[in-house]
Design a protein around this motif. Sequence first.
Motif, PDB file in Angstrom:
ATOM      1  N   ALA A 162      -7.302  -0.898  -0.670  1.00 56.46           N
ATOM      2  CA  ALA A 162      -6.662   0.251  -0.034  1.00 56.46           C
ATOM      3  C   ALA A 162      -6.696   0.016   1.473  1.00 56.46           C
ATOM      4  O   ALA A 162      -7.728  -0.376   2.014  1.00 56.46           O
ATOM      5  CB  ALA A 162      -7.409   1.536  -0.390  1.00 56.46           C
TER       6      ALA A 162
ATOM      7  N   ILE B  38      -1.749  -2.243  12.187  1.00 55.27           N
ATOM      8  CA  ILE B  38      -0.781  -3.072  11.453  1.00 55.27           C
ATOM      9  C   ILE B  38       0.622  -2.477  11.575  1.00 55.27           C
ATOM     10  O   ILE B  38       1.612  -3.206  11.713  1.00 55.27           O
ATOM     11  CB  ILE B  38      -1.196  -3.190   9.964  1.00 55.27           C
ATOM     12  CG1 ILE B  38      -2.518  -3.957   9.842  1.00 55.27           C
ATOM     13  CG2 ILE B  38      -0.103  -3.876   9.151  1.00 55.27           C
ATOM     14  CD1 ILE B  38      -3.113  -3.959   8.436  1.00 55.27           C
TER      15      ILE B  38
ATOM     16  N   TRP C  91      -0.671   9.016   5.570  1.00 56.11           N
ATOM     17  CA  TRP C  91      -1.884   8.593   4.844  1.00 56.11           C
ATOM     18  C   TRP C  91      -1.836   9.085   3.391  1.00 56.11           C
ATOM     19  O   TRP C  91      -2.313   8.409   2.490  1.00 56.11           O
ATOM     20  CB  TRP C  91      -3.152   9.096   5.538  1.00 56.11           C
ATOM     21  CG  TRP C  91      -3.274   8.794   7.001  1.00 56.11           C
ATOM     22  CD1 TRP C  91      -3.783   9.620   7.962  1.00 56.11           C
ATOM     23  CD2 TRP C  91      -2.899   7.587   7.693  1.00 56.11           C
ATOM     24  NE1 TRP C  91      -3.741   9.016   9.199  1.00 56.11           N
ATOM     25  CE2 TRP C  91      -3.195   7.777   9.063  1.00 56.11           C
ATOM     26  CE3 TRP C  91      -2.316   6.375   7.315  1.00 56.11           C
ATOM     27  CZ2 TRP C  91      -2.955   6.807  10.039  1.00 56.11           C
ATOM     28  CZ3 TRP C  91      -2.066   5.398   8.289  1.00 56.11           C
ATOM     29  CH2 TRP C  91      -2.386   5.622   9.623  1.00 56.11           C
ATOM     30  N   ASN C  92      -1.243  10.259   3.188  1.00 58.26           N
ATOM     31  CA  ASN C  92      -1.104  10.771   1.818  1.00 58.26           C
ATOM     32  C   ASN C  92      -0.295   9.836   0.928  1.00 58.26           C
ATOM     33  O   ASN C  92      -0.502   9.791  -0.281  1.00 58.26           O
ATOM     34  CB  ASN C  92      -0.378  12.129   1.846  1.00 58.26           C
ATOM     35  CG  ASN C  92      -1.321  13.299   2.067  1.00 58.26           C
ATOM     36  OD1 ASN C  92      -2.496  13.239   1.709  1.00 58.26           O
ATOM     37  ND2 ASN C  92      -0.812  14.373   2.648  1.00 58.26           N
ATOM     38  N   GLN C  93       0.650   9.122   1.514  1.00 60.39           N
ATOM     39  CA  GLN C  93       1.550   8.329   0.674  1.00 60.39           C
ATOM     40  C   GLN C  93       1.062   6.904   0.440  1.00 60.39           C
ATOM     41  O   GLN C  93       1.688   6.155  -0.309  1.00 60.39           O
ATOM     42  CB  GLN C  93       2.979   8.338   1.222  1.00 60.39           C
ATOM     43  CG  GLN C  93       3.192   7.656   2.542  1.00 60.39           C
ATOM     44  CD  GLN C  93       4.617   7.843   3.050  1.00 60.39           C
ATOM     45  OE1 GLN C  93       5.467   6.982   2.910  1.00 60.39           O
ATOM     46  NE2 GLN C  93       4.885   8.984   3.645  1.00 60.39           N
ATOM     47  N   MET C  94      -0.080   6.553   1.022  1.00 60.24           N
ATOM     48  CA  MET C  94      -0.606   5.209   0.803  1.00 60.24           C
ATOM     49  C   MET C  94      -1.383   5.150  -0.508  1.00 60.24           C
ATOM     50  O   MET C  94      -2.121   6.068  -0.847  1.00 60.24           O
ATOM     51  CB  MET C  94      -1.471   4.797   1.991  1.00 60.24           C
ATOM     52  CG  MET C  94      -0.657   4.839   3.279  1.00 60.24           C
ATOM     53  SD  MET C  94      -1.435   4.004   4.665  1.00 60.24           S
ATOM     54  CE  MET C  94      -1.222   2.299   4.174  1.00 60.24           C
TER      55      MET C  94
ATOM     56  N   CYS D 258       0.826  -1.202   0.000  1.00 57.12           N
ATOM     57  CA  CYS D 258       0.000   0.000   0.000  1.00 57.12           C
ATOM     58  C   CYS D 258       0.864   1.257   0.000  1.00 57.12           C
ATOM     59  O   CYS D 258       0.370   2.336   0.309  1.00 57.12           O
ATOM     60  CB  CYS D 258      -0.924   0.006   1.220  1.00 57.12           C
ATOM     61  SG  CYS D 258      -1.611  -1.616   1.582  1.00 57.12           S
TER      62      CYS D 258
ATOM     63  N   ALA E  18      -7.054   1.159   5.093  1.00 64.58           N
ATOM     64  CA  ALA E  18      -7.631   2.308   5.791  1.00 64.58           C
ATOM     65  C   ALA E  18      -6.678   2.801   6.881  1.00 64.58           C
ATOM     66  O   ALA E  18      -5.870   2.039   7.414  1.00 64.58           O
ATOM     67  CB  ALA E  18      -8.975   1.923   6.414  1.00 64.58           C
ATOM     68  N   HIS E  19      -6.801   4.083   7.200  1.00 63.35           N
ATOM     69  CA  HIS E  19      -5.972   4.657   8.262  1.00 63.35           C
ATOM     70  C   HIS E  19      -6.087   3.822   9.538  1.00 63.35           C
ATOM     71  O   HIS E  19      -5.078   3.506  10.178  1.00 63.35           O
ATOM     72  CB  HIS E  19      -6.426   6.086   8.595  1.00 63.35           C
ATOM     73  CG  HIS E  19      -6.429   7.025   7.421  1.00 63.35           C
ATOM     74  ND1 HIS E  19      -6.922   8.298   7.507  1.00 63.35           N
ATOM     75  CD2 HIS E  19      -5.991   6.888   6.139  1.00 63.35           C
ATOM     76  CE1 HIS E  19      -6.800   8.908   6.330  1.00 63.35           C
ATOM     77  NE2 HIS E  19      -6.248   8.065   5.486  1.00 63.35           N
ATOM     78  N   GLU E  20      -7.349   3.490   9.884  1.00 68.07           N
ATOM     79  CA  GLU E  20      -7.594   2.828  11.171  1.00 68.07           C
ATOM     80  C   GLU E  20      -6.903   1.471  11.228  1.00 68.07           C
ATOM     81  O   GLU E  20      -6.282   1.110  12.236  1.00 68.07           O
ATOM     82  CB  GLU E  20      -9.105   2.668  11.389  1.00 68.07           C
ATOM     83  CG  GLU E  20      -9.888   3.986  11.454  1.00 68.07           C
ATOM     84  CD  GLU E  20     -10.277   4.555  10.072  1.00 68.07           C
ATOM     85  OE1 GLU E  20      -9.828   4.005   9.043  1.00 68.07           O
ATOM     86  OE2 GLU E  20     -11.021   5.550  10.055  1.00 68.07           O
TER      87      GLU E  20
END
Lengths: 358, 358
Positions: free
Chosen positions: B166, B175, B200-203, B103, B168-170
């Motif tokens: 994708a 992880i 999060w921007n780079q995922m 991701c 998720a942030h949560e």
Amino acid sequence: MPMVKFPMAIRLGAAAAVVMALAACVAQSTSTDTDRTALMTQPMSIAKQGSFFVGGHDIHSDTLSTLPNYAASGTVTVDQMYVHYQIPVDAKRLPLTLIHGCCLTGKTWETTPDGRMGWDEYFVRKGYSTYVIDQSERGRSAANISEINSVKEGKSPPSQLPNVFAAAHEGAWTIFRFGPEYPKTWPGEQFPVEAQAELWNQMVPDWSASLPTPNPTVPALSKLAIRLGGTVLISHSQSGIYPFQAAALNTQDIAGIVAIEPGECPAASGDLTPYTKMPILVLFGDYVDLSARWAPRLKACRAFVDATNHAGGHAQLILLPDIGIHGNTHMMMQDRNNLDIADLILKWIDTHVGAKAS
Amino acid sequence: MPMVKFPMAIRLGAAAAVVMALAACVAQSTSTDTDRTALMTQPMSIAKQGSFFVGGHDIHSDTLSTLPNYAASGTVTVDQMYVHYQIPVDAKRLPLTLIHGCCLTGKTWETTPDGRMGWDEYFVRKGYSTYVIDQSERGRSAANISEINSVKEGKSPPSQLPNVFAAAHEGAWTIFRFGPEYPKTWPGEQFPVEAQAELWNQMVPDWSASLPTPNPTVPALSKLAIRLGGTVLISHSQSGIYPFQAAALNTQDIAGIVAIEPGECPAASGDLTPYTKMPILVLFGDYVDLSARWAPRLKACRAFVDATNHAGGHAQLILLPDIGIHGNTHMMMQDRNNLDIADLILKWIDTHVGAKAS
């Protein structure tokens, strides 16, 4: 942005003066071949390099995954724009922002398909900071895949799938004006077609048709310009309209616009006020009139440039063959004479943007 | 690859000697803070930089586009792997290849979310050439979108859509072991959670579940190693198994493997012969035993390392808290002490790979 003044040749919109000045630039490039070789082979001295994102927003989705190992529901960030930068030692004041076109990424500006130096490195070696972006939802800027999983799970109909497309080699060949049809070439064309496989390697799927208008890249470019305190936006092809749309949102810190073969210029009949606030260069290569796709675009850009100058602006359109540079394709940043074109752009920037802004 | 010899401590697999040597390294890093500051603030001297692709193959598709402006039929290239490189002046002989995880893209190794120097730049400043890849079908390496358009046009059922997901942030929060659950943090954790938005921007969406086994990145890594005439493959997380799979294909020019928290190590019960041919470091951070996802992976990697050494190999597993380094998350290349971890890895490479290969 400070008030800028433009030299007389530009105020007059005098095509003849422009041609003379740029022809001198081209002639000069021959006499400085030794300097260029030295510049390209000595070590680069980089003060700072790195990357960051601009723009983007969080969305909630329940269809992020159909796999057991990753949760279907949660928050993801979309529409952000990846930016990689390099700042040379003793950088000139105005950085250059490089904005790739359709079906491509920031790779566009790096090593050419046949292994020569790209504009990103050359500009840095010439003393300019560069900011190379990947358009929103492309390359290192995340695409939103929620609808794909929604359709996969039967929650949405197939018609809801994103309009994502890939440009085929055969079609790109003609669009990029390597020749009339794949694999024929135009006489004297400058793209290194023997290395075409490395160009095909760098093409990626394009999600732009699924994105809102303006493309999220547009407000991100405006934010980037403000963050940098001034930059010249250098676009290519599909992204040609983006710097103009960014200027329409906010002219702040857009110090100049260089549009390399824009797929679209602003309408000549529209409100041109934003475009009178900064110098504009529109650049086209060779074989344009042989292309049903590009000939009308060139014509529309000419009308835009004329109208902008009539409205008090300072725009120029250069068709490279008109100043004695022949054989350039749509991928002129990768053509064999790519560094001559780079020098021409830098000369224009120094004359019409850089000197005024320093 | 030339025959390599290993120092006695490694031949013995002596955990105590390893801990002592690395503890000394960590202690030393404190005394060289001034040196590091100088190294990080002086200009970088780059002999050469650029990018290219490895691997990839052409496919024909009749569903490349559903848009009138782009042809539906034609040839595209897929499964190629983007590689960006930098070679410092007076580079050490063995380049480092940086392979991101799930991701994510090559951005992983660049500027940290809170704006500190990433490993890509730090390694170059320390004299190592770096080759940073985007996994096949991710980032600047094209994904194959033919099936999406095939389903959109009703030519294939929705079940044929790719398994693209994708994180998720949560879910990523847990992880990546920032804490037990979003947004709680583990005491003393080192990730700059205040700058999480930039992570999060780079995922990006991950297409790997739709790709064949081994992932096309694997043969591409082998080709890259051979092209470079030797490299240390440094993987992270999802890509942890790739260098091992590449070695199973061909050990040629894989001078060493550093696996940062691999999602999977080769089975301890399998044929370990390829892995006895090069030094291997497996590195895990803190809080591993608190994670239902990571604890069994650590255990399996320990078994692999033990079995590889038993088979005559030269593998090490380091759990950072065991050598006095605490608080590291799964994203240790972005943690606050990321350059301490970088120094530890470089020290290991110099001792176990570099000195032997020069």
